[in-house]
Structure formats: structure tokens, C-alpha cells
Write a protein that holds these residues in place. Structure first.
Motif, mmCIF file in Angstrom:
data_model
loop_
_atom_site.group_PDB
_atom_site.id
_atom_site.type_symbol
_atom_site.label_atom_id
_atom_site.label_comp_id
_atom_site.label_asym_id
_atom_site.label_seq_id
_atom_site.Cartn_x
_atom_site.Cartn_y
_atom_site.Cartn_z
ATOM 1 N N ILE A 142 0.840 -1.197 0.000
ATOM 2 C CA ILE A 142 0.000 0.000 0.000
ATOM 3 C C ILE A 142 0.877 1.248 0.000
ATOM 4 O O ILE A 142 0.633 2.206 -0.753
ATOM 5 N N LEU A 198 -6.361 -5.506 -3.878
ATOM 6 C CA LEU A 198 -5.170 -4.664 -3.789
ATOM 7 C C LEU A 198 -4.411 -4.651 -5.106
ATOM 8 O O LEU A 198 -3.904 -3.603 -5.536
ATOM 9 N N GLU A 202 -3.417 -1.371 -7.224
ATOM 10 C CA GLU A 202 -2.034 -1.109 -7.637
ATOM 11 C C GLU A 202 -1.958 -0.863 -9.136
ATOM 12 O O GLU A 202 -1.230 0.035 -9.598
#
Length: 255
Positions: A142, A198, A202
Motif C-alpha cells: 500500500i 489490492l 495497484e
């Protein structure tokens, strides 16, 4: 709670989910923070949306343009963490048994986790709700996505593990997860798909974040509360926002 205006992220702090440690790691790149009492820190997304409408209602700053994330725990693990925390602080008599406490009308039964992350219509539109056990793996990714290197993450507000998850009877665990059925369903969902969620974030963000650079060491933290005031100059420059009250007029209305 953290809002990174330049790096476009919102972190909503659920209780007993390593939120204090996460805020310590990400706080240096957040222009807006809420610190102090638990009521200030653990504010829900719907309230954040309302209180910071001056930001999210600006053209180009809609909530959907921010990477919104938080952390969920399996309900049994979450309740157990509360139990260990309260026992360690002396808020509960040392002889208090976990199952006996659950069988009472304890206040923790009236709380939940998912309400931290929903809109006023009850829908959850966060990009990522991390399972608590995945925080160590996901947080460096993150931070890279947001354009800075993860600093050393301090361990804060850690509950003393006087009782472990594997010591909870399965029947009792089923009762707790059933009581928090919505939280349990959300936890199982995100446990199975957080990697994909995620990865998608990204893919959207990494090309944009490549040019982002963290502020030089020692640079003043614009927007961080200091001695009961907020330096809002960065928001004023970026968004053209102006406060509706000055310090003097607000003080006259308060006192």
C-alpha cells in the motif's frame, strides 16, 4: 483516521485492528488526521464524508478518486482482543471468564465493525478492507502504491494475550460469529479477495504514484493539528477552500 489529499487515500480506523500502528506509519503523508480520544479517532466513513465535505465535494476530489481502506477482524478474534485489552488494563476483574462475559449484556455486543466503512445508504464502497492477519504483508504494498517507503511500524496498543483464539470453544465461536453475522460475512469475503482487490488498486495507481515524492525530512506537517489549531494553508492553496469562521469569531461563539 487519515486523509492523504496529495496521495489520494483515506484510512478509516476500526477498533482493535492495529489502527494506531497504521496511523503512525502513514501519518507523515496525510494532510488531515484525527487524533485524541477514541471517539475522535475511530470515526465512521459516513461521518468523515459529512465533516470533510469541503474536500470531497470539490471537483476532482470525489470519494471515488481516493483509495479508501481499513482493517477487519474475524468477530471472535475482535471480541477476544477487546477482552484481553480490558483485562490487561484492569477494566475487568481479573477472574472474569471470556464466555461468562459474552453471556452477559456486555457493551461489546452492541458494537460492530462494518458500520465504520459504509455510506449512509448502508453500502460499502471501500477499495480494500484488509483482514487483520494480512496487515504486515499488505502495508508495504500500500505504501509503495501511495508513493513512499514504509517506515518502521511501531506496535502500539497491543493487547496482552491472556487468552488465545484456539482456546475458544467452537460452539462459543459460532455464537459470536452468528451475533456479528454481517461482520463475519464481510470478513470471509475480504479474506478471500483482498489480494485481487489490492492488485487492482495497484494497477490503477502505480503509474500515477511513480512521480510522488515524500516531503523532505523536517518539513512542517501542513494540516496537522498543533496546540488546538489547524494549519489549513495547503488545503486553501490546493482547493481554494476558506473557513467560514475566523479564530476570533469562532471563539466568540464558543465562549
Amino acid at each position: 483516521m487519515l486523509i492523504g489529499v496529495a496521495r489520494r487515500f483515506v484510512f478509516v480506523a476500526n477498533t482493535k485492528t492495529a489502527s494506531t500502528s497504521i496511523e503512525a506509519a502513514l501519518g507523515e503523508v496525510a494532510e488531515i488526521t484525527r487524533q485524541g480520544s477514541a471517539a475522535r479517532k475511530h470515526v465512521s466513513w459516513s461521518r468523515v464524508r459529512e465533516e470533510y465535505g469541503f474536500l470531497f465535494d470539490q471537483p476532482g476530489f470525489a470519494p471515488e478518486s481516493f483509495f479508501r481502506f481499513g482493517v477487519l477482524r474475524e468477530p471472535v478474534d475482535w471480541v477476544l482482543s477487546w477482552y484481553n485489552y480490558r483485562l490487561g488494563r484492569g477494566d475487568l476483574p481479573s477472574a472474569t471468564r471470556f464466555e461468562a462475559l459474552w453471556d452477559t449484556g456486555d457493551w461489546v455486543k452492541r458494537k460492530d465493525q462494518l458500520s465504520h466503512f459504509v455510506d449512509t445508504d448502508g453500502g460499502c464502497r471501500f477499495d480494500l478492507l484488509l483482514p487483520h492477519g494480512a496487515v504486515d504483508e499488505a502495508l508495504p504494498r500500500i505504501c509503495r502504491m501511495l508513493g513512499f517507503r514504509l517506515p518502521e511500524v511501531p506496535r502500539r496498543n497491543v493487547s496482552r494475550h491472556s487468552l488465545r483464539r484456539e482456546e475458544i470453544r467452537e460452539g462459543l465461536a459460532a455464537r459470536i460469529n452468528g451475533h456479528f453475522a454481517r461482520d463475519h460475512s464481510a470478513f470471509l469475503h475480504w479474506e478471500s479477495c483482498w489480494q485481487n482487490a489490492l492488485g487492482e488498486a495497484e494497477a490503477r495507481r502505480l503509474p500515477e504514484s511513480a512521480g510522488e515524492q515524500p516531503a523532505p525530512a523536517g518539513m512542517p506537517r501542513l494540516g496537522r493539528p498543533r496546540n488546538a489549531h489547524v494549519d489549513a494553508r495547503k488545503i486553501e492553496r490546493t482547493l481554494g477552500w476558506r473557513p467560514s469562521e475566523t479564530f476570533e469569531t469562532g471563539l466568540r461563539k464558543t465562549v
